[in-house]
Design a protein around this motif. Structure first.
Motif, PDB file in Angstrom:
ATOM      1  N   ARG A  95     -40.151  10.115  -3.740  1.00  0.00           N
ATOM      2  CA  ARG A  95     -40.408  10.442  -2.073  1.00  0.00           C
ATOM      3  C   ARG A  95     -40.410   9.082  -1.259  1.00  0.00           C
ATOM      4  O   ARG A  95     -41.240   8.179  -1.414  1.00  0.00           O
ATOM      5  N   PRO A  96     -39.618   9.060  -0.179  1.00  0.00           N
ATOM      6  CA  PRO A  96     -39.520   7.735   0.710  1.00  0.00           C
ATOM      7  C   PRO A  96     -40.944   7.880   1.560  1.00  0.00           C
ATOM      8  O   PRO A  96     -41.118   8.840   2.105  1.00  0.00           O
ATOM      9  N   CYS A  97     -41.770   6.722   1.680  1.00  0.00           N
ATOM     10  CA  CYS A  97     -42.764   6.797   2.695  1.00  0.00           C
ATOM     11  C   CYS A  97     -42.824   5.607   3.393  1.00  0.00           C
ATOM     12  O   CYS A  97     -42.270   4.795   2.999  1.00  0.00           O
ATOM     13  N   TRP A  98     -43.741   5.725   4.359  1.00  0.00           N
ATOM     14  CA  TRP A  98     -43.912   4.438   5.338  1.00  0.00           C
ATOM     15  C   TRP A  98     -45.186   4.658   5.781  1.00  0.00           C
ATOM     16  O   TRP A  98     -45.923   5.604   5.932  1.00  0.00           O
ATOM     17  N   GLY A  99     -45.786   3.392   6.332  1.00  0.00           N
ATOM     18  CA  GLY A  99     -47.078   3.479   7.141  1.00  0.00           C
ATOM     19  C   GLY A  99     -47.277   2.193   7.907  1.00  0.00           C
ATOM     20  O   GLY A  99     -46.280   1.219   7.949  1.00  0.00           O
ATOM     21  N   VAL A 100     -48.207   2.169   8.571  1.00  0.00           N
ATOM     22  CA  VAL A 100     -48.559   1.088   9.507  1.00  0.00           C
ATOM     23  C   VAL A 100     -49.944   0.772   9.090  1.00  0.00           C
ATOM     24  O   VAL A 100     -50.954   1.469   9.219  1.00  0.00           O
ATOM     25  N   LYS A 101     -50.123  -0.637   8.881  1.00  0.00           N
ATOM     26  CA  LYS A 101     -51.741  -1.026   8.704  1.00  0.00           C
ATOM     27  C   LYS A 101     -51.730  -2.413   9.186  1.00  0.00           C
ATOM     28  O   LYS A 101     -50.942  -3.211   9.088  1.00  0.00           O
ATOM     29  N   GLN A 146     -44.508  -0.581  -2.763  1.00  0.00           N
ATOM     30  CA  GLN A 146     -43.995  -0.954  -1.562  1.00  0.00           C
ATOM     31  C   GLN A 146     -42.660  -1.700  -1.936  1.00  0.00           C
ATOM     32  O   GLN A 146     -42.324  -2.559  -2.938  1.00  0.00           O
ATOM     33  N   VAL A 147     -41.717  -1.372  -1.097  1.00  0.00           N
ATOM     34  CA  VAL A 147     -40.367  -2.120  -1.276  1.00  0.00           C
ATOM     35  C   VAL A 147     -39.895  -2.692   0.126  1.00  0.00           C
ATOM     36  O   VAL A 147     -40.359  -2.349   1.223  1.00  0.00           O
ATOM     37  N   GLU A 148     -38.771  -3.325   0.155  1.00  0.00           N
ATOM     38  CA  GLU A 148     -38.060  -4.077   1.372  1.00  0.00           C
ATOM     39  C   GLU A 148     -37.087  -2.815   1.830  1.00  0.00           C
ATOM     40  O   GLU A 148     -36.172  -2.527   0.732  1.00  0.00           O
ATOM     41  N   PRO A 149     -36.585  -2.888   3.046  1.00  0.00           N
ATOM     42  CA  PRO A 149     -35.758  -1.679   3.502  1.00  0.00           C
ATOM     43  C   PRO A 149     -34.313  -2.292   3.127  1.00  0.00           C
ATOM     44  O   PRO A 149     -33.721  -1.437   2.510  1.00  0.00           O
ATOM     45  N   ASP A 150     -34.098  -3.510   2.684  1.00  0.00           N
ATOM     46  CA  ASP A 150     -32.805  -4.155   2.403  1.00  0.00           C
ATOM     47  C   ASP A 150     -32.440  -3.929   0.841  1.00  0.00           C
ATOM     48  O   ASP A 150     -31.322  -3.703   0.306  1.00  0.00           O
ATOM     49  N   GLU A 151     -33.547  -3.631   0.002  1.00  0.00           N
ATOM     50  CA  GLU A 151     -33.441  -3.525  -1.316  1.00  0.00           C
ATOM     51  C   GLU A 151     -33.737  -1.919  -1.435  1.00  0.00           C
ATOM     52  O   GLU A 151     -33.621  -1.366  -2.626  1.00  0.00           O
ATOM     53  N   ASP A 190     -30.579   7.120   4.926  1.00  0.00           N
ATOM     54  CA  ASP A 190     -29.796   8.406   4.201  1.00  0.00           C
ATOM     55  C   ASP A 190     -30.849   9.387   4.069  1.00  0.00           C
ATOM     56  O   ASP A 190     -30.260  10.749   4.261  1.00  0.00           O
ATOM     57  N   LEU A 191     -31.812   9.270   3.451  1.00  0.00           N
ATOM     58  CA  LEU A 191     -32.777  10.467   2.922  1.00  0.00           C
ATOM     59  C   LEU A 191     -33.418  10.997   4.317  1.00  0.00           C
ATOM     60  O   LEU A 191     -33.821  12.076   4.250  1.00  0.00           O
ATOM     61  N   LEU A 192     -33.775  10.146   5.172  1.00  0.00           N
ATOM     62  CA  LEU A 192     -34.360  10.765   6.547  1.00  0.00           C
ATOM     63  C   LEU A 192     -33.737  11.610   7.233  1.00  0.00           C
ATOM     64  O   LEU A 192     -33.897  12.694   7.559  1.00  0.00           O
ATOM     65  N   GLN A 193     -32.281  11.129   7.271  1.00  0.00           N
ATOM     66  CA  GLN A 193     -31.604  11.888   7.987  1.00  0.00           C
ATOM     67  C   GLN A 193     -31.017  13.347   7.296  1.00  0.00           C
ATOM     68  O   GLN A 193     -30.938  14.265   8.151  1.00  0.00           O
ATOM     69  N   GLU A 194     -30.941  13.370   5.903  1.00  0.00           N
ATOM     70  CA  GLU A 194     -30.669  14.484   5.399  1.00  0.00           C
ATOM     71  C   GLU A 194     -31.761  15.447   5.392  1.00  0.00           C
ATOM     72  O   GLU A 194     -31.618  16.614   5.571  1.00  0.00           O
ATOM     73  N   ASP A 195     -32.924  14.953   5.336  1.00  0.00           N
ATOM     74  CA  ASP A 195     -34.134  15.841   5.223  1.00  0.00           C
ATOM     75  C   ASP A 195     -34.286  16.486   6.457  1.00  0.00           C
ATOM     76  O   ASP A 195     -34.924  17.627   6.742  1.00  0.00           O
ATOM     77  N   PRO A 216     -33.897  23.590  -2.320  1.00  0.00           N
ATOM     78  CA  PRO A 216     -35.191  23.763  -2.348  1.00  0.00           C
ATOM     79  C   PRO A 216     -36.173  22.340  -1.593  1.00  0.00           C
ATOM     80  O   PRO A 216     -35.423  21.457  -1.790  1.00  0.00           O
ATOM     81  N   ARG A 217     -37.071  23.038  -1.003  1.00  0.00           N
ATOM     82  CA  ARG A 217     -37.846  21.718  -0.685  1.00  0.00           C
ATOM     83  C   ARG A 217     -38.388  20.902  -1.295  1.00  0.00           C
ATOM     84  O   ARG A 217     -38.760  19.584  -1.342  1.00  0.00           O
ATOM     85  N   VAL A 218     -38.777  21.217  -2.775  1.00  0.00           N
ATOM     86  CA  VAL A 218     -39.172  20.367  -3.879  1.00  0.00           C
ATOM     87  C   VAL A 218     -37.740  19.916  -4.640  1.00  0.00           C
ATOM     88  O   VAL A 218     -37.246  20.972  -5.011  1.00  0.00           O
ATOM     89  N   ARG A 219     -37.491  18.819  -4.582  1.00  0.00           N
ATOM     90  CA  ARG A 219     -36.139  18.524  -5.245  1.00  0.00           C
ATOM     91  C   ARG A 219     -36.004  16.932  -5.753  1.00  0.00           C
ATOM     92  O   ARG A 219     -36.817  16.378  -5.327  1.00  0.00           O
ATOM     93  N   PHE A 220     -35.080  16.822  -6.596  1.00  0.00           N
ATOM     94  CA  PHE A 220     -34.719  15.390  -7.199  1.00  0.00           C
ATOM     95  C   PHE A 220     -33.804  15.041  -6.224  1.00  0.00           C
ATOM     96  O   PHE A 220     -34.013  13.787  -6.231  1.00  0.00           O
ATOM     97  N   GLY A 221     -33.030  15.760  -5.639  1.00  0.00           N
ATOM     98  CA  GLY A 221     -31.875  15.175  -4.671  1.00  0.00           C
ATOM     99  C   GLY A 221     -30.532  15.704  -5.310  1.00  0.00           C
ATOM    100  O   GLY A 221     -30.506  16.429  -6.470  1.00  0.00           O
ATOM    101  N   GLU A 222     -29.404  15.264  -4.492  1.00  0.00           N
ATOM    102  CA  GLU A 222     -28.138  15.867  -4.836  1.00  0.00           C
ATOM    103  C   GLU A 222     -27.281  14.714  -5.111  1.00  0.00           C
ATOM    104  O   GLU A 222     -26.111  14.877  -5.718  1.00  0.00           O
ATOM    105  N   GLU A 223     -27.575  13.524  -4.559  1.00  0.00           N
ATOM    106  CA  GLU A 223     -26.582  12.319  -4.798  1.00  0.00           C
ATOM    107  C   GLU A 223     -27.196  10.931  -4.723  1.00  0.00           C
ATOM    108  O   GLU A 223     -28.310  10.847  -4.328  1.00  0.00           O
TER     109      GLU A 223
END
Length: 606
Positions: free
Chosen positions: A289-295, A164-169, A241-246, A226-233
Motif C-alpha cells: 500500500r502507498p502511504c504518506w505522512g508529515v513529521k 520510505q521511498v522518494e517520489p521519483d523512484e 497512478d495508484l491514488l487516482q485509481e483508488d 475487491p477493496r483488498v487487492r494485489f492490483g491489476e497492472e
C-alpha cells in the motif's frame, strides 16, 4: 505536492507495526485489550477486536545495525505488553491466525467499542446491501461459511513493514515490491489454520480479501474490484497512478471532519496531511500500500508491505522484513524496469501460489523462466537482498544474521505454517481437536518466549495444551461438524443405511434451507423394525413419519457443563448444535468418552 517536490528525499527509513493476539489460560482469545491498554505506556493501540493489540514501532534510518535495533525494540514492546497481559490473566501470541479461534469468537460482542470500528462495520454492511459475508477457502480442508459482520477481519494479525521511498523512484520500487512479494511471502507463511480447518499456508490472504469484500452477488458479469487487492497492472506514472485509481474505483466508506484546507496550507508554505485522502486510503487495502505522512513539517512517501504475518518469533519477523527490504532495493539494481520482462498477471499468480503453497509454490519468473520457490530464494533472491542491504549501509553482521535465518528456514523447509501442520499431524489420534489446537498455540507462545527462530523448533506436544479441562469448556470444542443429514421426504431405509455405514446412532433432518427440522435416532429405527418393517423400499415410510420434531438444541458457545445438564434433565443422548438457525454440528454421549477416559485415569492414578 509531487510537482513542487514537497516530499523528503535523500534519506531511507524503515518502520513496522506489530499486531498480536490476547489469549487466556486455555489458549483461546481473550477480549481484554482495553483493560491491558490501561496499564501500558508507549506506542500501543487498539485493533478491531478486543482480543487484538497493536504496537507501532518508531521509524529508524536504514543503516548500520537498524535491524538489530528493531529486534531489540520489538522485544521490549512485546515484553511490556506481555507483563501487562499476565497481570490480567492473559498471554500474548504472535501468529497470523490464532489456531484456537472459533466462529463464535468473531461476533460484535468482541468488537472494540470505538466509534471508528462500529462505523466501519456499518459502512461495509451498507455497501453490501445487507448481504452476509461469504467465506469460501479450499485447502487440505474446505471452509464454507457465512458471517454477518466485519469481525472476520479480526482473525488476521500481521507484521506490517514500511519502507520510505522518494517520489521519483516510486514507480520502479513499487513494481519491484510487487514482483518480490511472492518469494518473500513463500518463506514467511505462518497461517495454515482457520476455525480448525487446514487451508492455505498463508490463509490470511484469502481470509482478508473475503472478510471485507464490499461486492454484492449478481447474476450479471461485471468486473468489480475487491477493496483488498494485489492490483491489476504495473505502475507507470508513480504514486499518482495508484491514488487516482483508488479514488475513482472505490466509493468513500468513512467520513470525518476535515480541519484543514490543504490548498491554503500549501500556498502558505506549510504541509498538508491530506486528511480526507488519508482516510480513504485507509479503507483500500492493497497488499503493498502507498502511504504518506508529515513529521516536523516535512512530508514523506513510503510503501507498506502488508503480506507478512505476525510471528512465529520476533527474530523471524525482523528476518522477513530484512529480506523484503533488501530484495526490493537490490531488485531495482538487478532487474531495473520489469514491465516488459514479466506480465503483471504472472506476478499476481505467483502471489496467490505463494499464499496457497508456501515453499512448495512454483513461480513464472522474469523472461519466462519457471522457478520453484526454494531455488529462487536461495539462488537469486537472497544474494540480491544481501547486495541491496549492503548498498544501503546495513551492518554486515546484521545482514548475515537475518538473511541467514531465511536461508536456513528455506533449506530446512520449516516455515511457521509447516511447523504447525507437522505438529498437528504428529499429534493425530491424540486428544480432541481442541486439545491439539491448544497445544499448537501454547507451543507457539512458549517457543516465542525462548526467542529461537522457527526452523529450530521441535514439534508441539499434546501435553502442552494444559489438559482436557481447558479444552472442553464449550460445546464447539468437542462437537462433531462432519454431519450426515437427510431430508424429511427421504425414505427411512436411507437413514438405516447411513447409520450402518458410518457407525452413528443419530441422523439429523434438514429442510431445503439447511435448517434443522428433526432428528432420527437408532431407537426410532429399531422400533419401526419391531413393528414389522423389513427394509423394503416399497414399504419404507418417509423420514418425517418417525423423526422427532423440534429437537432440543444448543449454541456452539454453550458451556459444556450446561449441555451435560440438558442431556441429563431431558434424557437425550445427543444435542444438535445450531447457530443463526443453521445446523453446524452435533454433540453426543460418545463425544464425552475421551473426557471420561482422562478423568478416570486422573482419579484412579491419584
Amino acid at each position: 505536492m509531487l510537482d513542487d517536490r514537497a516530499f523528503e528525499t535523500g534519506i531511507r527509513r524503515i518502520g513496522a507495526e506489530q499486531e498480536m493476539f490476547l489469549v487466556n489460560e486455555a489458549w483461546r482469545p481473550l477480549g481484554a485489550a482495553l483493560d491491558i491498554l490501561e496499564e501500558l505506556e508507549g506506542p500501543f493501540t487498539t485493533e478491531l477486536a478486543l482480543y487484538n493489540l497493536e504496537a507501532n514501532l518508531e521509524p529508524r534510518e536504514l543503516e548500520g545495525r537498524c535491524f538489530r535495533d528493531m529486534e531489540v525494540r520489538l522485544n521490549e514492546l512485546v515484553d511490556h505488553a506481555r507483563e501487562a497481559a499476565n497481570r490480567r490473566g492473559a498471554e500474548i501470541a504472535l501468529t497470523g491466525i490464532l489456531p484456537t479461534l472459533s466462529k463464535s469468537d468473531v461476533t460484535l460482542e468482541n468488537i472494540t467499542p470505538r466509534t471508528r470500528y462500529h462505523a466501519l462495520n456499518e459502512a461495509f454492511a451498507k455497501a453490501r446491501g445487507g448481504e452476509p459475508y461469504k467465506l469460501r477457502i479450499q485447502g487440505s480442508d474446505e471452509l464454507y461459511t457465512e458471517h454477518e459482520s466485519v469481525m472476520l477481519e479480526s482473525c488476521n494479525t500481521s507484521f506490517q513493514v514500511h519502507l520510505q521511498v522518494e517520489p521519483d523512484e516510486f514507480a520502479t520500487l513499487y513494481n519491484i515490491a510487487q514482483l518480490v512479494t511472492a518469494p518473500v511471502m513463500a518463506a514467511a507463511v505462518n497461517s495454515p489454520i482457520l476455525f480448525g480447518k487446514l487451508l492455505w499456508d498463508e490463509t490470511r490472504i484469502a481470509l482478508f480479501q473475503q472478510s471485507i469484500d464490499t461486492r454484492r452477488g449478481s447474476v450479471h458479469v461485471r468486473d468489480l474490484s475487491p477493496r483488498v487487492r494485489f492490483g491489476e497492472e504495473w505502475v507507470s506514472n508513480g504514486l499518482i497512478d495508484l491514488l487516482q485509481e483508488d479514488v475513482t474505483r472505490f466509493r468513500v466508506l468513512l467520513t470525518r471532519e476535515v480541519t484543514e484546507d490543504p490548498i491554503a496550507l500549501l500556498d502558505s508554505g506549510q504541509m498538508s496531511t491530506l486528511q480526507a485522502l488519508t482516510l480513504h486510503n485507509g479503507t483500500v487495502y492493497r497488499w503493498n500500500r502507498p502511504c504518506w505522512g508529515v513529521k516536523d513539517g516535512v512530508a514523506h512517501v513510503r510503501i507498506e508491505c502488508r503480506v507478512l504475518p505476525s510471528g512465529p518469533t520476533i527474530v523471524d519477523e525482523v528476518a522477513n522484513a530484512a529480506f523484503w527490504i533488501g530484495f526490493v532495493l537490490g531488485g531495482v539494481e538487478e532487474y531495473g524496469d520489469i514491465r516488459s520482462r514479466i506480465d503483471f498477471a504472472d506476478a499476481k499468480s505467483n502471489f496467490l501460489a505463494a499464499a496457497r503453497n508456501g515453499l512448495k509454490a512454483g513461480f513464472r519468473w522474469l523472461d519466462g523462466r519457471s522457478r520453484s520457490a526454494p531455488h529462487l530464494i536461495i539462488e537469486e533472491a537472497l544474494p540480491i537482498a544481501q547486495a541491496g542491504l549492503a548498498d544501503a549501509g546495513v551492518d554486515p553482521g546484521d545482514i548475515e544474521r537475518y538473511l541467514g535465518i531465511i536461508r536456513d528456514r528455506v533449506k530446512s523447509e520449516t516455515t511457521g505454517a509447516r511447523w504447525i501442520v507437522r505438529s498437528l499431524r504428529g499429534m493425530q489420534g491424540q486428544g480432541s481437536k481442541s486439545e491439539r489446537l491448544a497445544a499448537i498455540t501454547a507451543g507457539t507462545v512458549r517457543r516465542q518466549m525462548e526467542g529461537s527462530p522457527c526452523h529450530t523448533w521441535d514439534d508441539a506436544d499434546i501435553d502442552e495444551s494444559g489438559g482436557w479441562k481447558l479444552t472442553y469448556e464449550r460445546v464447539e470444542q468437542l462437537m462433531t461438524t462432519t454431519l450426515f443429514t437427510v431430508h424429511e421426504e427421504e425414505l427411512v431405509d436411507m437413514v438405516a443405511f447411513m447409520m450402518s455405514r458410518n457407525r452413528i446412532r443419530h441422523v439429523l433432518v434438514e429442510d431445503d434451507a439447511h435448517k434443522l427440522v428433526g432428528i432420527v435416532s437408532y431407537r426410532s429405527v429399531l422400533r419401526l423394525m419391531a413393528e414389522g418393517f423389513e427394509g423394503s423400499v416399497d414399504t419404507a415410510p418417509p423420514v418425517h413419519e418417525i423423526m422427532e420434531r423440534d429437537p432440543l438444541t444448543v449454541a456452539p458457545e454453550t458451556p459444556t457443563l450446561k449441555a451435560i445438564d440438558l442431556m441429563r434433565e431431558n434424557r437425550v443422548s445427543c444435542l444438535p448444535v445450531v447457530s443463526d438457525d443453521r445446523l453446524v454440528g452435533i454433540v453426543t454421549e460418545t463425544d464425552f468418552m475421551p473426557l471420561a477416559y482422562d478423568l478416570l485415569e486422573e482419579r484412579l492414578g491419584s
